[in-house]
Write a protein that holds these residues in place. Structure first.
Motif, PDB file in Angstrom:
ATOM      1  N   PRO A   2      -1.433 -13.426  12.009  1.00  0.00           N
ATOM      2  CA  PRO A   2      -0.510 -12.495  12.669  1.00  0.00           C
ATOM      3  C   PRO A   2      -0.506 -12.654  14.193  1.00  0.00           C
ATOM      4  N   ALA A  66       1.993  -6.052  12.701  1.00  0.00           N
ATOM      5  CA  ALA A  66       1.256  -6.811  11.682  1.00  0.00           C
ATOM      6  C   ALA A  66      -0.140  -7.174  12.183  1.00  0.00           C
ATOM      7  N   TYR A  67      -0.246  -7.522  13.457  1.00  0.00           N
ATOM      8  CA  TYR A  67      -1.567  -7.847  14.005  1.00  0.00           C
ATOM      9  C   TYR A  67      -2.468  -6.622  14.020  1.00  0.00           C
ATOM     10  N   GLN A  69      -2.340  -4.108  12.076  1.00  0.00           N
ATOM     11  CA  GLN A  69      -2.746  -3.864  10.694  1.00  0.00           C
ATOM     12  C   GLN A  69      -3.849  -4.839  10.271  1.00  0.00           C
ATOM     13  N   SER A  70      -3.758  -6.096  10.741  1.00  0.00           N
ATOM     14  CA  SER A  70      -4.734  -7.110  10.325  1.00  0.00           C
ATOM     15  C   SER A  70      -6.122  -6.865  10.900  1.00  0.00           C
ATOM     16  N   VAL A  71      -6.195  -6.165  12.039  1.00  0.00           N
ATOM     17  CA  VAL A  71      -7.527  -5.878  12.602  1.00  0.00           C
ATOM     18  C   VAL A  71      -8.079  -4.554  12.101  1.00  0.00           C
ATOM     19  N   GLY A  72      -7.348  -3.900  11.213  1.00  0.00           N
ATOM     20  CA  GLY A  72      -7.877  -2.716  10.556  1.00  0.00           C
ATOM     21  C   GLY A  72      -7.382  -1.390  11.089  1.00  0.00           C
ATOM     22  N   ARG A  74      -4.752   1.351  11.002  1.00  0.00           N
ATOM     23  CA  ARG A  74      -3.732   1.723  10.017  1.00  0.00           C
ATOM     24  C   ARG A  74      -2.629   2.630  10.569  1.00  0.00           C
TER      25      ARG A  74
END
Length: 166
Positions: A2, A66-67, A69-72, A74
């Motif tokens: 991402p 998206a990035y 979200q990818s690192v946690g 929410r």
């Protein structure tokens, strides 16, 4: 992955703004040459490019989300690039993100300066046109002697250069 998408979207945004900067340079010369049709063409190109920049900005926003979200994270935070950089822990990725952020920032500052200059040139052009029209058509005749402002009957301020009463 991402983060790569985010960096690529920022690079595409920078390229689009560089094209806008090129158009601003052409626009400056067109204004100075007093080419109205050329100015209209440039403005049409700018309009299309602005639409594309809007789409690229949407893609950038989605890539940033998206990035996040990818690192946690929410939540649906709207973080700027400086805040996003703080979430990047890989030194190489952080440097890449900071580099494109600085590059995009420089491009935007140059574009703002070029747009400000073009705006001033257009204002000067319009002032010159207004002045030229005043010289050609003239303002309604004004009395060159003093009359009290409440004295409406003295002085015949004509609406134009022709006197139909004559």
């Amino acid at each position: 992955m991402p983060l790569t998408t985010l960096i690529e979207s920022l690079e595409r945004l920078d390229e689009a703004h560089l094209r806008m900067l090129d158009l601003a340079g052409i626009k400056k010369q067109t204004i100075m040459d007093n080419k109205v049709n050329g100015l209209i063409d440039i403005m049409n190109q700018e309009s299309k490019l602005m639409k594309q920049i809007g789409q690229l900005e949407t893609a950038r926003s989605e890539a940033a989300y998206a990035y996040i979200q990818s690192v946690g994270i929410r939540s649906n935070l709207q973080l700027n690039l400086t805040e996003l950089t703080r979430l990047v822990f890989d030194p190489e990725d952080k440097v890449r993100l900071q580099h494109i952020q600085q590059k995009l920032s420089d491009t935007l500052h140059r574009l703002k300066h070029a747009n400000d200059l073009n705006q001033k040139l257009i204002e000067q052009s319009l002032s010159f046109i207004d002045y030229s029209l005043d010289l050609l058509v003239g303002r309604p005749n004004q009395e060159f002697t003093y009359h009290h402002p409440s004295d409406k009957s003295s002085g015949s301020a004509r609406p134009g250069i022709f006197d139909a009463r004559g």
